[in-house]
Design an enzyme around this catalytic site. Structure first.
Site, PDB file in Angstrom:
ATOM      1  N   ASP A  21       0.842  -1.201   0.000  1.00 30.99           N
ATOM      2  CA  ASP A  21       0.000   0.000   0.000  1.00 30.99           C
ATOM      3  C   ASP A  21       0.882   1.258   0.000  1.00 30.99           C
ATOM      4  O   ASP A  21       0.371   2.380  -0.077  1.00 30.99           O
ATOM      5  CB  ASP A  21      -1.003  -0.009   1.157  1.00 30.99           C
ATOM      6  CG  ASP A  21      -0.344   0.027   2.524  1.00 30.99           C
ATOM      7  OD1 ASP A  21       0.890  -0.087   2.604  1.00 30.99           O
ATOM      8  OD2 ASP A  21      -1.081   0.182   3.525  1.00 30.99           O
TER       9      ASP A  21
ATOM     10  N   LYS B 175      -0.820  -9.575   3.102  1.00 27.30           N
ATOM     11  CA  LYS B 175      -0.046  -9.111   4.270  1.00 27.30           C
ATOM     12  C   LYS B 175      -0.914  -8.146   5.076  1.00 27.30           C
ATOM     13  O   LYS B 175      -1.600  -7.299   4.511  1.00 27.30           O
ATOM     14  CB  LYS B 175       1.236  -8.419   3.810  1.00 27.30           C
ATOM     15  CG  LYS B 175       2.041  -7.807   4.939  1.00 27.30           C
ATOM     16  CD  LYS B 175       3.394  -7.318   4.487  1.00 27.30           C
ATOM     17  CE  LYS B 175       3.370  -5.956   3.857  1.00 27.30           C
ATOM     18  NZ  LYS B 175       2.854  -4.888   4.732  1.00 27.30           N
TER      19      LYS B 175
ATOM     20  N   GLU C 123       9.834  -4.474  10.265  1.00 24.77           N
ATOM     21  CA  GLU C 123      10.255  -3.208   9.647  1.00 24.77           C
ATOM     22  C   GLU C 123      10.869  -2.262  10.672  1.00 24.77           C
ATOM     23  O   GLU C 123      10.295  -2.026  11.754  1.00 24.77           O
ATOM     24  CB  GLU C 123       9.041  -2.530   8.977  1.00 24.77           C
ATOM     25  CG  GLU C 123       9.396  -1.164   8.395  1.00 24.77           C
ATOM     26  CD  GLU C 123       8.342  -0.584   7.459  1.00 24.77           C
ATOM     27  OE1 GLU C 123       7.323  -1.255   7.198  1.00 24.77           O
ATOM     28  OE2 GLU C 123       8.565   0.543   6.974  1.00 24.77           O
TER      29      GLU C 123
HETATM   30  O1  KIV Z   1       3.343  -1.052   1.633  1.00 23.95           O
HETATM   31  C1  KIV Z   1       4.493  -1.491   1.663  1.00 23.95           C
HETATM   32  O2  KIV Z   1       5.263  -1.394   0.714  1.00 23.95           O
HETATM   33  C2  KIV Z   1       4.926  -2.115   2.898  1.00 23.95           C
HETATM   34  C3  KIV Z   1       6.371  -2.008   3.197  1.00 23.95           C
HETATM   35  C4  KIV Z   1       6.655  -0.672   3.794  1.00 23.95           C
HETATM   36  C5  KIV Z   1       6.808  -3.066   4.092  1.00 23.95           C
HETATM   37  O3  KIV Z   1       4.139  -2.593   3.636  1.00 23.95           O
END
Ligand code: KIV
Length: 284
Positions: A46, A115, A184
Site C-alpha cells: 500500500d 499481508k 520493519e
Molecule cells: O506497503 C508497503 O510497501 C509495505 C512495506 C513498507 C513493508 O508494507
C-alpha cells in the site's frame, strides 16, 4: 523459467540459510523487470499510495486500488509469488470483513498471499484468513498504517520492553497461522532474536542482514521517490534524474524541430500524394 515458489520452498530456504529477495512492484513494467531479474517475491504494497499516487501516507489507499495494482503485477509476473497488501480499514473493522477482503485479492487479482500490519491485535484476522484457505503474512515493527500512534515513521523495538513486546507479537502471529513475518525498522539484534525464535521465515525491511530475506521499496531502490529517504534504503539507480533528462532532451528536440525525424513518420503509398492533389483540384 523457474517455477513459482511455495510457502514450503520459503521454509526450506530459511532452513538452508538461503536469503529470499523481494521488492515492491505496483505496475506491469516494474513487475516484469523485477521478475526477469529473479525476485523471489513481489509485494504490491500500500506504499503505492505514496510512490504512485503522491499521498503523504498510506491511509487514503483503498482496497480497489490495491487489487487493481495487484492484477497488473500478477499479469506481468505469472511465475512469481505475489503478495497483496491489505490497506487501512480493509481488515481492522471485523474478522469477517478481513476474510472477505483478503478473498477479493485472491479471486480478483490472483495473488499468492496477503499481508496485514499489526501484532496480537490482528491475530484473529490472520487465523480466520488462514482457516479460509489463504496464506497470510504478518508485519510488525514500524507499521505505516499506525504511524500516528507510533509517533511517525520511526524505528521500533529499541528498548528492552519494546523489543519483548515485538517478540510476543511475533510468536502470536506465528501461532495464528501466518506463513511468514515481515519486520520493519527494528534493530538487527531484535530481528535476529525473532528469526531464531520463529519456525516461519522472518523477513526484514530495515531490520538488518540476519533476517531470512530482505524487502526494498522499488521506488527507493530505483531512485524515483523524492519525498524522503529512510535510513535503511540503499539506492541502486538514479532513474528519477535519468527520466528528467530524457524528458528535457525530448522537449529540446521538439522545440528545435529535430523530432519527429524522417524515420519516425509514415510514408504515403508511392504515387498516392499526386493522386490526392489531383482529387483536391478536381473538387475545387
Ligand atoms: O506497503 C508497503 O510497501 C509495505 C512495506 C513498507 C513493508 O508494507
Amino acid at each position: 523459467m523457474p517455477k513459482k515458489l511455495t510457502r514450503f520452498d520459503l521454509e526450506a530456504m530459511k532452513a538452508a540459510g538461503r536469503k529470499v529477495v523481494w521488492v515492491t512492484a505496483y505496475d506491469f513494467p516494474t513487475a516484469q523487470f523485477a521478475a526477469q531479474a529473479g525476485m523471489d517475491l513481489l509485494l504490491v504494497g500500500d506504499s503505492l499510495g505514496m510512490c504512485v499516487y503522491g499521498y503523504s501516507g498510506t491511509l487514503p489507499v483503498t482496497l480497489d486500488q490495491c487489487i487493481w495494482h495487484s492484477e497488473a503485477v500478477r499479469r506481468a509476473a505469472p511465475e512469481t509469488f505475489v503478495i497483496g497488501d491489505m490497506p487501512f480499514l480493509s481488515y481492522q473493522v471485523s474478522v469477517p470483513e478481513a476474510v472477505r477482503n483478503a478473498g477479493r485479492f485472491f479471486k480478483e487479482a490472483g495473488v499468492d498471499a496477503v499481508k496485514l500490519e499489526g501484532g496480537q491485535r490482528v491475530c484473529p484476522q490472520i487465523r480466520a484468513i488462514a482457516d479460509g484457505g489463504m496464506l497470510a503474512m504478518g508485519h510488525i515493527g514500524l507499521t505505516p498504517q499506525s504511524s500516528g500512534p507510533q509517533g511517525g515513521f520511526k524505528a521500533q523495538g529499541r528498548t528492552a520492553a519494546a523489543a519483548l513486546a515485538l517478540l510476543e507479537d511475533a510468536r502470536a502471529i506465528q501461532a495464528a497461522g501466518a506463513f511468514a513475518l515481515l519486520v520493519e525498522a527494528v534493530p538487527p539484534e531484535v530481528c535476529r532474536l525473532i528469526r531464531d525464535e520463529l519456525a516461519i521465515p522472518v523477513y526484514s525491511i530495515g531490520a538488518g542482514v540476519e533476517a531470512d530475506g530482505q524487502l526494498m521499496i522499488c521506488s527507493d531502490l530505483l531512485g524515483i521517490f523524492q519525498a524522503f529517504t529512510p535510513k535503511f534504503v540503499k539506492r541502486y539507480a538514479a532513474l528519477g534524474p535519468q527520466m528528467a533528462a530524457a524528458f528535457e532532451a525530448y522537449a529540446e528536440d521538439v522545440r528545435a524541430r529535430r523530432f519527429p525525424a524522417d524515420e519516425h513518420v509514415y510514408q504515403m503509398v508511392p504515387g498516392e500524394y499526386d493522386k490526392l492533389q489531383a482529387l483536391i483540384r478536381a473538387k475545387a
